[in-house]
Each structure stands twice: as C-alpha cells, then as structure tokens.
Design a protein around this motif. Structure first.
Motif, PDB file in Angstrom:
ATOM      1  N   ASP A 204      -2.662   1.993 -16.865  1.00  0.00           N
ATOM      2  CA  ASP A 204      -2.128   2.030 -15.504  1.00  0.00           C
ATOM      3  C   ASP A 204      -3.177   2.637 -14.572  1.00  0.00           C
ATOM      4  O   ASP A 204      -3.583   3.792 -14.740  1.00  0.00           O
ATOM      5  CB  ASP A 204      -0.857   2.901 -15.546  1.00  0.00           C
ATOM      6  CG  ASP A 204      -0.212   3.057 -14.188  1.00  0.00           C
ATOM      7  OD1 ASP A 204      -0.782   2.607 -13.172  1.00  0.00           O
ATOM      8  OD2 ASP A 204       0.882   3.643 -14.151  1.00  0.00           O
ATOM      9  N   ILE A 205      -3.587   1.879 -13.577  1.00  0.00           N
ATOM     10  CA  ILE A 205      -4.672   2.304 -12.681  1.00  0.00           C
ATOM     11  C   ILE A 205      -4.325   3.581 -11.910  1.00  0.00           C
ATOM     12  O   ILE A 205      -5.203   4.339 -11.541  1.00  0.00           O
ATOM     13  CB  ILE A 205      -5.052   1.138 -11.719  1.00  0.00           C
ATOM     14  CG1 ILE A 205      -6.459   1.321 -11.144  1.00  0.00           C
ATOM     15  CG2 ILE A 205      -4.006   0.963 -10.613  1.00  0.00           C
ATOM     16  CD1 ILE A 205      -7.016   0.092 -10.450  1.00  0.00           C
TER      17      ILE A 205
ATOM     18  N   VAL B 272       0.881  -3.882  -8.580  1.00  0.00           N
ATOM     19  CA  VAL B 272       0.027  -2.712  -8.572  1.00  0.00           C
ATOM     20  C   VAL B 272       0.132  -1.972  -7.232  1.00  0.00           C
ATOM     21  O   VAL B 272       0.054  -0.738  -7.179  1.00  0.00           O
ATOM     22  CB  VAL B 272      -1.429  -3.112  -8.935  1.00  0.00           C
ATOM     23  CG1 VAL B 272      -2.105  -3.887  -7.844  1.00  0.00           C
ATOM     24  CG2 VAL B 272      -2.244  -1.900  -9.341  1.00  0.00           C
TER      25      VAL B 272
ATOM     26  N   SER C 206      -5.344 -10.481  -7.442  1.00  0.00           N
ATOM     27  CA  SER C 206      -4.765 -11.822  -7.185  1.00  0.00           C
ATOM     28  C   SER C 206      -4.056 -12.461  -8.375  1.00  0.00           C
ATOM     29  O   SER C 206      -3.519 -13.564  -8.234  1.00  0.00           O
ATOM     30  CB  SER C 206      -5.807 -12.826  -6.648  1.00  0.00           C
ATOM     31  OG  SER C 206      -6.021 -12.642  -5.270  1.00  0.00           O
ATOM     32  N   THR C 207      -4.066 -11.814  -9.532  1.00  0.00           N
ATOM     33  CA  THR C 207      -3.536 -12.489 -10.724  1.00  0.00           C
ATOM     34  C   THR C 207      -2.070 -12.193 -11.028  1.00  0.00           C
ATOM     35  O   THR C 207      -1.554 -12.605 -12.062  1.00  0.00           O
ATOM     36  CB  THR C 207      -4.363 -12.146 -11.981  1.00  0.00           C
ATOM     37  OG1 THR C 207      -4.229 -10.738 -12.261  1.00  0.00           O
ATOM     38  CG2 THR C 207      -5.820 -12.497 -11.784  1.00  0.00           C
ATOM     39  N   GLY C 208      -1.403 -11.490 -10.103  1.00  0.00           N
ATOM     40  CA  GLY C 208       0.031 -11.268 -10.263  1.00  0.00           C
ATOM     41  C   GLY C 208       0.790 -12.298  -9.453  1.00  0.00           C
ATOM     42  O   GLY C 208       0.663 -13.503  -9.701  1.00  0.00           O
TER      43      GLY C 208
HETATM   44  P1  ADP Z   1      -1.627  -9.766  -6.430  1.00  0.00           P
HETATM   45  O1  ADP Z   1      -0.640  -9.786  -5.312  1.00  0.00           O
HETATM   46  O2  ADP Z   1      -3.038  -9.554  -5.952  1.00  0.00           O
HETATM   47  O3  ADP Z   1      -1.479 -10.951  -7.338  1.00  0.00           O
HETATM   48  P2  ADP Z   1      -0.301  -7.991  -8.373  1.00  0.00           P
HETATM   49  O4  ADP Z   1      -0.093  -6.529  -8.216  1.00  0.00           O
HETATM   50  O5  ADP Z   1       0.934  -8.836  -8.401  1.00  0.00           O
HETATM   51  O6  ADP Z   1      -1.325  -8.409  -7.214  1.00  0.00           O
HETATM   52  O7  ADP Z   1      -1.138  -8.259  -9.699  1.00  0.00           O
HETATM   53  C1  ADP Z   1      -2.514  -8.016  -9.831  1.00  0.00           C
HETATM   54  C2  ADP Z   1      -2.846  -7.535 -11.217  1.00  0.00           C
HETATM   55  O8  ADP Z   1      -2.524  -6.151 -11.317  1.00  0.00           O
HETATM   56  C3  ADP Z   1      -2.068  -8.228 -12.340  1.00  0.00           C
HETATM   57  O9  ADP Z   1      -2.987  -8.706 -13.307  1.00  0.00           O
HETATM   58  C4  ADP Z   1      -1.195  -7.126 -12.924  1.00  0.00           C
HETATM   59  O10 ADP Z   1      -1.088  -7.249 -14.326  1.00  0.00           O
HETATM   60  C5  ADP Z   1      -1.977  -5.877 -12.572  1.00  0.00           C
HETATM   61  N1  ADP Z   1      -1.198  -4.629 -12.474  1.00  0.00           N
HETATM   62  C6  ADP Z   1       0.091  -4.438 -12.162  1.00  0.00           C
HETATM   63  N2  ADP Z   1       0.412  -3.137 -12.169  1.00  0.00           N
HETATM   64  C7  ADP Z   1      -0.727  -2.463 -12.503  1.00  0.00           C
HETATM   65  C8  ADP Z   1      -1.079  -1.089 -12.709  1.00  0.00           C
HETATM   66  N3  ADP Z   1      -0.183  -0.106 -12.553  1.00  0.00           N
HETATM   67  N4  ADP Z   1      -2.360  -0.785 -13.062  1.00  0.00           N
HETATM   68  C9  ADP Z   1      -3.275  -1.765 -13.210  1.00  0.00           C
HETATM   69  N5  ADP Z   1      -3.026  -3.067 -13.036  1.00  0.00           N
HETATM   70  C10 ADP Z   1      -1.766  -3.419 -12.703  1.00  0.00           C
END
Ligand code: ADP
Length: 169
Positions: free
Chosen positions: A12-13, A35, A119-121
C-alpha cells in the motif's frame, strides 16, 4: 546501472516513508476512489483543503502538496489518461505523468519517490502496457538525473507485482 535506483515494492503506497508518493488523481484533484481515496483517507482533511486551492490539474500534468498525516513528506498528484483503446494519445499522456512527477520532485530537491501503476484502475489502461511505459519513462529520466536516489514502483496486487518483476528483470 539503469535499474539500480529502481525498486519494486508490494503493498500500500500510503504506508511508504519516501519524500513523495504519487497519486493517480482525477482532473478535479478533489479525491476519488482507488489509490486516490486511500491517499486522502490516510493523509487526513488537510490534504483536501490544500487540493482545493490548486484549481484542478490537466491530464498528463502534475501538482504537488504536502503529505499531512502520511509518512511521505509530499504528495505529487498526477492525472493519467482514460484508456480509449490506445489511439487517443494515451501513451504520450501517461509518459508525461511520469516525467512531470519526476521533474516536480526534482524541482523540490526530493530524492525518493513512489509510483502506483497510474491509469490502470478505473481509467482502464492495460496494466502490462502501462507498466512498460512507466519503466521506460522512469529509466530514461534517471539516466539524465544521476543525483536522484530512488524510484519505487508500488504493486498493490499480485498481477501488478508480476508485471513489474518481469519488466525490471
Ligand atoms: P486510475 O484512476 O488512474 O485508474 P486507480 O486508483 O483506480 O487509478 O488505480 C491505479 C492503480 O493503483 C491500480 O493498479 C491499483 O491497483 C493501484 N492501487 C489502488 N490502491 C492502491 C494503494 N493503496 N497503493 C498502491 N496502489 C494502489
């Protein structure tokens, strides 16, 4: 040499103690899901208050705030492209997110940064393709910024972890 200053972290970032974590934000910069939601929850209301002063952010660009309750000192908010199939400038915009975030970190004399797979969510960019753009952009940037200490790619899930592992060798 290239990958020496690049690390892969599973998790988790919002827990990372780095100079800046990068938020995959939306154009409003006023929070969202994924995220973005996790970062705002962990940082607390001060982050949203500062974001309100920024008047949003264009796709492919980046803006910086303090980190508030996060272990990271700063948050760099960048807006990735929505995936429309790959022929709408997505790669150029995604690359610009990484370059813009790194340039901003450099302007603030920061030395360590952590990126989610932007962008991958909900934005739907295929994870493998996005990871490749990320690794290429970061490697090229590091080549011309020998003073920068470390770029961390953060894989929140197994799929991302495997993708970055392969890309980074
Ligand atoms: P976007 O709108 O740019 O697609 P998202 O947040 O939906 O953004 O997803 C972007 C990436 O962040 C995804 O690959 C997801 O798995 C990842 N992600 C989601 N939560 C976290 C977190 N707490 N820490 C790191 N990466 C995360």
């Amino acid at each position: 040499m290239k990958t020496k200053r690049i690390a892969l972290i599973r998790g988790d970032i919002t827990t990372l103690d780095v100079d800046a974590i990068v938020n995959a934000a939306n154009n409003s910069l006023l929070g969202g899901g994924g995220v973005d939601g996790a970062i705002h929850r962990a940082a607390g209301p001060g982050l949203l208050a500062e974001c309100r002063q920024l008047n949003g952010c264009n796709t492919g660009e980046a803006k910086i705030t303090r980190g508030y309750n996060l272990p990271a000192r700063f948050v760099i908010h960048t807006v990735g492209p929505v995936w429309h199939g790959g022929n709408s400038g997505e790669e150029h915009l995604l690359r610009s997110c990484y370059n813009g975030s790194l340039n901003l970190a450099h302007d603030y004399q920061l030395k360590t940064i952590a990126f989610p797979n932007i962008s991958t969510g909900v934005y739907g960019y295929p994870k493998q393709q996005a990871g490749r753009v990320a690794v290429e952009a970061v490697s090229e940037w590091l080549d011309v910024h020998p003073d920068f200490k470390q770029v961390n790619f953060v894989a929140f899930d197994e799929e991302n972890f495997t993708i970055y592992e392969e890309l980074l060798g």
